[in-house]
Design a protein around this motif. Structure first.
Motif, mmCIF file in Angstrom:
data_model
loop_
_atom_site.group_PDB
_atom_site.id
_atom_site.type_symbol
_atom_site.label_atom_id
_atom_site.label_comp_id
_atom_site.label_asym_id
_atom_site.label_seq_id
_atom_site.Cartn_x
_atom_site.Cartn_y
_atom_site.Cartn_z
ATOM 1 N N ARG A 273 0.833 -1.211 0.000
ATOM 2 C CA ARG A 273 0.000 0.000 0.000
ATOM 3 C C ARG A 273 0.862 1.253 0.000
ATOM 4 O O ARG A 273 0.552 2.237 -0.684
ATOM 5 N N THR A 274 1.945 1.221 0.771
ATOM 6 C CA THR A 274 2.843 2.378 0.831
ATOM 7 C C THR A 274 3.439 2.663 -0.538
ATOM 8 O O THR A 274 3.517 3.822 -0.967
ATOM 9 N N ARG A 275 3.837 1.628 -1.223
ATOM 10 C CA ARG A 275 4.433 1.797 -2.548
ATOM 11 C C ARG A 275 3.440 2.383 -3.542
ATOM 12 O O ARG A 275 3.824 3.121 -4.459
ATOM 13 N N GLN A 276 2.169 2.077 -3.411
ATOM 14 C CA GLN A 276 1.156 2.510 -4.373
ATOM 15 C C GLN A 276 0.654 3.933 -4.129
ATOM 16 O O GLN A 276 -0.095 4.468 -4.945
ATOM 17 N N GLU A 277 1.067 4.538 -3.006
ATOM 18 C CA GLU A 277 0.591 5.884 -2.698
ATOM 19 C C GLU A 277 1.061 6.880 -3.759
ATOM 20 O O GLU A 277 2.227 6.905 -4.135
ATOM 21 N N ILE A 278 0.136 7.685 -4.227
ATOM 22 C CA ILE A 278 0.432 8.703 -5.233
ATOM 23 C C ILE A 278 0.949 9.961 -4.553
ATOM 24 O O ILE A 278 0.379 10.417 -3.556
ATOM 25 N N ARG A 279 2.007 10.514 -5.095
ATOM 26 C CA ARG A 279 2.560 11.768 -4.571
ATOM 27 C C ARG A 279 2.276 12.886 -5.572
ATOM 28 O O ARG A 279 2.801 12.872 -6.695
ATOM 29 N N ASP A 280 1.424 13.827 -5.166
ATOM 30 C CA ASP A 280 1.080 14.934 -6.061
ATOM 31 C C ASP A 280 1.373 16.284 -5.425
ATOM 32 O O ASP A 280 0.812 17.306 -5.823
ATOM 33 N N ASP A 281 2.256 16.317 -4.409
ATOM 34 C CA ASP A 281 2.664 17.578 -3.815
ATOM 35 C C ASP A 281 3.599 18.309 -4.771
ATOM 36 O O ASP A 281 4.098 17.738 -5.746
ATOM 37 N N GLN A 282 3.850 19.555 -4.506
ATOM 38 C CA GLN A 282 4.613 20.392 -5.419
ATOM 39 C C GLN A 282 6.031 19.864 -5.636
ATOM 40 O O GLN A 282 6.524 19.821 -6.774
ATOM 41 N N ALA A 283 6.681 19.430 -4.558
ATOM 42 C CA ALA A 283 8.055 18.929 -4.695
ATOM 43 C C ALA A 283 8.094 17.698 -5.589
ATOM 44 O O ALA A 283 8.976 17.567 -6.452
ATOM 45 N N SER A 284 7.127 16.801 -5.419
ATOM 46 C CA SER A 284 7.107 15.585 -6.240
ATOM 47 C C SER A 284 6.851 15.908 -7.700
ATOM 48 O O SER A 284 7.472 15.332 -8.603
ATOM 49 N N LEU A 285 5.937 16.836 -7.956
ATOM 50 C CA LEU A 285 5.628 17.209 -9.340
ATOM 51 C C LEU A 285 6.840 17.837 -10.011
ATOM 52 O O LEU A 285 7.134 17.563 -11.176
ATOM 53 N N GLU A 286 7.556 18.686 -9.276
ATOM 54 C CA GLU A 286 8.737 19.332 -9.840
ATOM 55 C C GLU A 286 9.829 18.310 -10.142
ATOM 56 O O GLU A 286 10.489 18.376 -11.188
ATOM 57 N N CYS A 287 10.017 17.344 -9.237
ATOM 58 C CA CYS A 287 11.049 16.334 -9.463
ATOM 59 C C CYS A 287 10.708 15.456 -10.674
ATOM 60 O O CYS A 287 11.587 15.107 -11.461
ATOM 61 N N ARG A 288 9.424 15.105 -10.822
ATOM 62 C CA ARG A 288 9.044 14.264 -11.955
ATOM 63 C C ARG A 288 9.190 14.992 -13.279
ATOM 64 O O ARG A 288 9.415 14.379 -14.323
ATOM 65 N N ALA A 289 9.097 16.318 -13.251
ATOM 66 C CA ALA A 289 9.228 17.103 -14.474
ATOM 67 C C ALA A 289 10.684 17.434 -14.801
ATOM 68 O O ALA A 289 10.987 17.903 -15.906
ATOM 69 N N CYS A 290 11.582 17.173 -13.864
ATOM 70 C CA CYS A 290 12.981 17.544 -14.042
ATOM 71 C C CYS A 290 13.648 16.672 -15.102
ATOM 72 O O CYS A 290 13.523 15.441 -15.095
ATOM 73 N N GLU A 291 14.397 17.286 -15.990
ATOM 74 C CA GLU A 291 15.054 16.553 -17.071
ATOM 75 C C GLU A 291 16.289 15.791 -16.591
ATOM 76 O O GLU A 291 16.858 15.005 -17.333
ATOM 77 N N LEU A 292 16.689 16.007 -15.347
ATOM 78 C CA LEU A 292 17.888 15.350 -14.825
ATOM 79 C C LEU A 292 17.559 14.145 -13.961
ATOM 80 O O LEU A 292 18.428 13.642 -13.241
ATOM 81 N N TRP A 293 16.346 13.646 -14.028
ATOM 82 C CA TRP A 293 15.932 12.618 -13.081
ATOM 83 C C TRP A 293 16.766 11.343 -13.192
ATOM 84 O O TRP A 293 16.893 10.606 -12.231
ATOM 85 N N ALA A 294 17.347 11.085 -14.358
ATOM 86 C CA ALA A 294 18.169 9.882 -14.516
ATOM 87 C C ALA A 294 19.428 9.935 -13.652
ATOM 88 O O ALA A 294 20.014 8.893 -13.338
ATOM 89 N N PHE A 295 19.838 11.128 -13.265
ATOM 90 C CA PHE A 295 21.073 11.297 -12.506
ATOM 91 C C PHE A 295 20.817 11.524 -11.015
ATOM 92 O O PHE A 295 21.749 11.691 -10.248
ATOM 93 N N CYS A 296 19.558 11.546 -10.629
ATOM 94 C CA CYS A 296 19.191 11.982 -9.290
ATOM 95 C C CYS A 296 18.845 10.800 -8.394
ATOM 96 O O CYS A 296 18.240 9.827 -8.836
ATOM 97 N N GLN A 297 19.194 10.905 -7.128
ATOM 98 C CA GLN A 297 18.889 9.860 -6.153
ATOM 99 C C GLN A 297 17.898 10.340 -5.101
ATOM 100 O O GLN A 297 17.872 9.841 -3.985
ATOM 101 N N GLN A 298 17.074 11.337 -5.491
ATOM 102 C CA GLN A 298 15.999 11.740 -4.594
ATOM 103 C C GLN A 298 15.086 10.543 -4.360
ATOM 104 O O GLN A 298 14.694 9.852 -5.292
#
Length: 338
Positions: A273-298
């Motif tokens: 259940r924890t894994r399936q939780e959707i994150r739609d807060d501002q920080a999560s949205l910004e990270c998902r839109a970031c073009e550098l996500w392949a290099f990030c360990q957030q």
């Protein structure tokens, strides 16, 4: 599965060690019967492999009994150890009932560097003896170390040592804050390399640099998820601490489920259940839109370590900086290959 928090070394960077003779810590450790029950329940759900770790797992006098129970259930056991407590008798036992592999933490190639990190005189020689006891019996051994200011100059020598044993070597340049029940939470960072030094090490060889370029290109083609966890935690892996708390991974310990009072199946459902939780807060949205996500360990684990148990989506700024440095290095490499 962490069978103890206690360790016979006093490594300056360690995130989870407690003194070997700490009786209060020992009193909270799972009993042999409880560990076997948890293993049995996980095996019924298809558990394929299990890592036994600590602390130093060989501080438990029943460690080989635990190991044998894991083997008897048809599970591939892995042992993480500092090797200082490996005896000929223990090595003989492991040779007779082989693990998938043993992973040994080796903090330096010289006695001076090694013991400046472990804080225990004589520990270097015991570690070397333990490694050779295993290797001489044909047990598959891998060597690893955290890369720190004390041992950076010996990483090459450690890799050569591993090669001489017919083994392999890896390092991790990202240190981890201590767990919440320990003092000096951010103390390990005092021994960490600068972010630029971390990247220099990550791209130090042609093979490592090529691997980064290949990895980045592959990850770019993977659809991005809207869940907090994008790794294998709660999907094909889990973590059980020495007190019997089941959680997503060794670093992400919240939420957790107490396996002393409940079943593994019930705990696994919490992870799912924890894994399936959707994150739609501002920080999560910004990270998902970031073009550098392949290099990030957030990730939730790093966020919790830096900002507290509830900070699943909060950004860790130094990981952003690290991602930019990696991306710049890969961009240069890609330009050179064209």
């Amino acid at each position: 599965m962490e069978v103890t928090h206690r360790c016979n070394l006093a490594c300056v960077h360690c995130y989870c060690r407690q003194e070997a003779g700490d009786q209060r810590a020992r009193a909270t450790e799972l009993s042999f019967d409880t560990i076997c029950r948890i293993v049995d329940e996980a095996a019924e759900m298809g558990l394929f492999g299990l890592t036994l770790t600590g602390g130093e797992p060989l501080l438990r006098p029943d460690l080989l009994e635990i190991y044998d129970h894991v083997k008897a259930k048809g599970i591939l056991p892995v042992l993480f150890t500092n090797a200082t407590l490996i005896t000929p008798q223990i090595a003989d036992h492991l040779a007779e009932y082989p693990p998938f592999f043993v992973e040994v933490s080796v903090y330096g190639r010289t006695r001076e560097v090694y013991e400046s990190i472990t804080g225990v005189p004589g520990s270097y020689d015991r570690c070397m003896r333990g490694i050779h006891e295993l290797v001489d019996r044909g047990i598959k051994v891998f060597l690893k170390t955290p890369a720190m200011v004390q041992n950076r100059h010996e990483l090459g020598a450690l890799a050569e040592f591993a090669e001489s044993l017919g083994s392999s070597f890896r390092f991790d340049a990202l240190l981890t804050p201590r767990l919440d029940h320990m003092e000096d939470h951010y103390g390990p960072y005092d021994y960490g390399l600068s972010l630029q030094d971390c990247v220099d090490l990550e791209f130090a060889s042609a093979a490592r640099a090529e691997a980064w370029v290949s990895y980045a290109e592959r990850v770019e083609a993977v659809p991005r998820q809207d869940t907090a966890y994008a790794c294998g935690a709660g999907l094909y892996s889990f973590f059980v601490d020495a007190r019997g708390q089941l959680s997503m991974c060794v670093l992400s310990r919240h939420p957790s489920y107490d396996l002393k009072v409940g079943t593994f199946r019930e705990g696994w459902e919490l992870l799912r259940r924890t894994r399936q939780e959707i994150r739609d807060d501002q920080a999560s949205l910004e990270c998902r839109a970031c073009e550098l996500w392949a290099f990030c360990q957030q990730c939730p684990a790093r966020a919790q370590l830096e900002h507290g148990p509830e900070a699943v989506s909060e950004r860790v700024e130094w990981l952003c900086e690290l991602a930019h440095l990696r991306a710049e290095r890969v961009k240069v490499l890609q330009g050179e290959s064209r």
